[in-house]
Write a protein that holds these residues in place. Structure first.
Motif, short mmCIF file in Angstrom:
data_model
loop_
_atom_site.label_atom_id
_atom_site.label_comp_id
_atom_site.label_asym_id
_atom_site.label_seq_id
_atom_site.Cartn_x
_atom_site.Cartn_y
_atom_site.Cartn_z
N ASP A 7 -2.81 -15.03 24.24
CA ASP A 7 -3.08 -14.08 23.31
C ASP A 7 -2.33 -14.29 22.15
N VAL A 8 -1.29 -14.49 21.68
CA VAL A 8 -0.05 -13.94 20.98
C VAL A 8 -0.48 -14.96 20.25
N SER A 9 -0.63 -16.34 20.69
CA SER A 9 -0.89 -17.30 19.56
C SER A 9 -2.52 -17.47 19.04
N TYR A 10 -3.49 -17.04 19.49
CA TYR A 10 -4.80 -16.52 19.33
C TYR A 10 -4.70 -15.76 18.35
N GLN A 11 -3.66 -14.07 18.28
CA GLN A 11 -3.79 -13.92 17.15
C GLN A 11 -3.63 -14.09 15.81
N ILE A 12 -2.51 -14.74 15.99
CA ILE A 12 -1.53 -15.61 14.92
C ILE A 12 -2.19 -16.43 13.79
N ALA A 13 -3.27 -17.24 15.48
CA ALA A 13 -4.35 -17.84 14.47
C ALA A 13 -5.54 -17.00 13.80
N ASN A 226 -20.76 -21.75 22.75
CA ASN A 226 -22.12 -21.27 22.29
C ASN A 226 -21.79 -20.90 20.27
N ASN A 227 -20.50 -19.55 20.65
CA ASN A 227 -19.88 -19.79 18.87
C ASN A 227 -19.74 -20.78 18.20
N PHE A 228 -18.84 -21.57 19.00
CA PHE A 228 -18.23 -22.53 18.59
C PHE A 228 -19.59 -23.77 17.64
N GLN A 229 -20.24 -24.22 18.84
CA GLN A 229 -21.35 -24.75 17.58
C GLN A 229 -21.75 -24.10 16.69
N LEU A 230 -23.01 -22.35 16.92
CA LEU A 230 -22.97 -21.67 16.65
C LEU A 230 -22.49 -21.66 14.91
N ASN A 286 -14.44 -19.96 10.10
CA ASN A 286 -14.92 -19.27 11.84
C ASN A 286 -15.07 -20.28 12.47
N ALA A 287 -15.16 -21.58 11.42
CA ALA A 287 -15.39 -22.63 12.45
C ALA A 287 -13.96 -23.56 13.48
N ASP A 288 -13.24 -23.03 12.61
CA ASP A 288 -11.72 -23.43 13.02
C ASP A 288 -11.51 -23.00 14.27
N LEU A 289 -11.04 -21.22 13.89
CA LEU A 289 -11.44 -20.10 14.42
C LEU A 289 -11.86 -20.15 15.82
N ALA A 290 -13.30 -20.53 16.01
CA ALA A 290 -14.37 -20.51 17.55
C ALA A 290 -13.65 -21.61 17.74
N TYR A 291 -13.05 -23.38 17.31
CA TYR A 291 -12.90 -23.70 18.65
C TYR A 291 -11.29 -23.02 19.21
N LYS A 292 -10.85 -22.76 18.00
CA LYS A 292 -9.22 -21.99 18.58
C LYS A 292 -9.70 -21.48 20.36
N LYS A 293 -10.59 -20.04 19.91
CA LYS A 293 -10.72 -19.88 20.58
C LYS A 293 -11.37 -20.59 22.03
N LEU A 294 -12.11 -21.11 21.74
CA LEU A 294 -12.49 -22.33 22.99
C LEU A 294 -11.99 -23.13 23.46
#
Length: 299
Positions: A7-13, A226-230, A286-294
């Motif tokens: 969670d912290v890693s994603y917040q930093i990203a 799906n968010n990453f594909q979008l 946003n695409a890079d962040l969406a990939y991180k979220k995936l």
């Protein structure tokens, strides 16, 4: 702990990519202010030549003032993100990031593979699997109480005199014995029923939790995939918009310089181009962040 770290890693990203997009927006606006200042200089010359009215120059001047106001807000936003990045990383200094995004190779995954990997990797599933194994072992132990207990017994003595030898002799004599003991507590046959029910209930409870967690993970991974594909599609759309806005601005700028259009039309074309560039930067971030979220939802 692992989930907290993720969670912290994603917040930093998230802050990192938002900071990147904001800094890129600042660069776009600064470049546009410079362009409009140059255009304003040309427009002032056209006023002196009587080609355009002074009001057209005022419109450009107002557009520059608005951009400068936006630039001030953006600088405050950049400082806000830098401070948050410093707090989350635990560093006592202002953190800045490179002007270019790091090259992160993207692993192409199908939705099925993403879900499968998540069900293998997620710590929630691993933790519940351990609890299921413990509950199963506890049930086996409880079931074993229905069975009799078989024990082996034995002894060896070497004494003078040896009390097991009669009559007693004043010599060292060795004696031994061995046997088997079979015990069956009939009372446990009745009291153990409740324990068996409790064990089965514990296993069912853990299995229900596992199914619920698996369902939640599948929903989360599906949404993030799906968010990453979008997000990737939005990059292509934004690139096309930049190409179109660039050509439109070129045409309007040439027409304005030739006094074939108004400053309003020119500034509208300029605003469309600026917004298109900002949208592209935001889409990439946003695409890079969406990939991180995936990746976070998979691991």
């Amino acid at each position: 702990i692992a989930t907290s770290k993720n969670d912290v890693s994603y917040q930093i990203a998230s802050i990192y990519y938002n900071l990147y997009a904001t800094k890129q927006t600042k660069k776009i606006i600064e470049a546009n202010i410079e362009l409009l200042n140059n255009q304003k200089t040309d427009a002032n010359n056209y006023v002196k030549q009587g080609v355009i009215l002074e009001n057209e120059v005022l419109k450009i001047d107002l557009a520059i003032s608005n951009l400068e106001t936006n630039l001030s807000d953006i600088e405050n936003t950049i400082l806000f993100f830098k401070n948050n990045l410093s707090i989350l990383t635990g560093l006592n200094t202002t953190i800045d990031i490179p002007e270019e995004l790091p090259s992160n190779p993207v692993q192409e995954l199908s939705l099925d593979n993403a879900v499968s990997n998540a069900l293998k990797n997620r710590s929630e599933i691993k933790g519940l699997s351990v609890r299921e194994e413990q509950a199963t072992i506890a049930k086996k132990i409880t079931n074993s109480n229905y069975l009799p207990t078989l024990s082996g017994i034995g002894s060896y003595n070497y004494d003078q005199p040896n009390m097991r030898v009669f009559p007693n002799q004043e010599t060292f004599t060795g004696t031994w014995y061995a046997g088997v003991s079979l015990n069956w507590n009939l009372t446990d046959l009745f009291t153990n029923k409740n324990k068996i029910k409790e064990s089965k209930f514990s296993i069912d409870k853990v299995n229900t939790s596992i199914n619920q967690v698996k369902e939640g993970i599948q929903i989360e991974v599906n949404a993030d995939y799906n968010n990453f594909q979008l997000a990737k599609q939005k990059i292509e759309i934004a690139k096309k918009a930049v190409t179109q806005a660039t050509e439109n601005f070129r045409v309007e700028q040439n027409k304005f310089n030739a006094n074939n259009t108004t400053a309003t039309d020119f500034l509208n074309a300029n605003a469309l181009l600026v917004n298109a560039k900002i949208n592209l930067t935001t889409a990439i971030s946003n695409a890079d962040l969406a990939y991180k979220k995936l990746l976070k939802s998979i691991n």
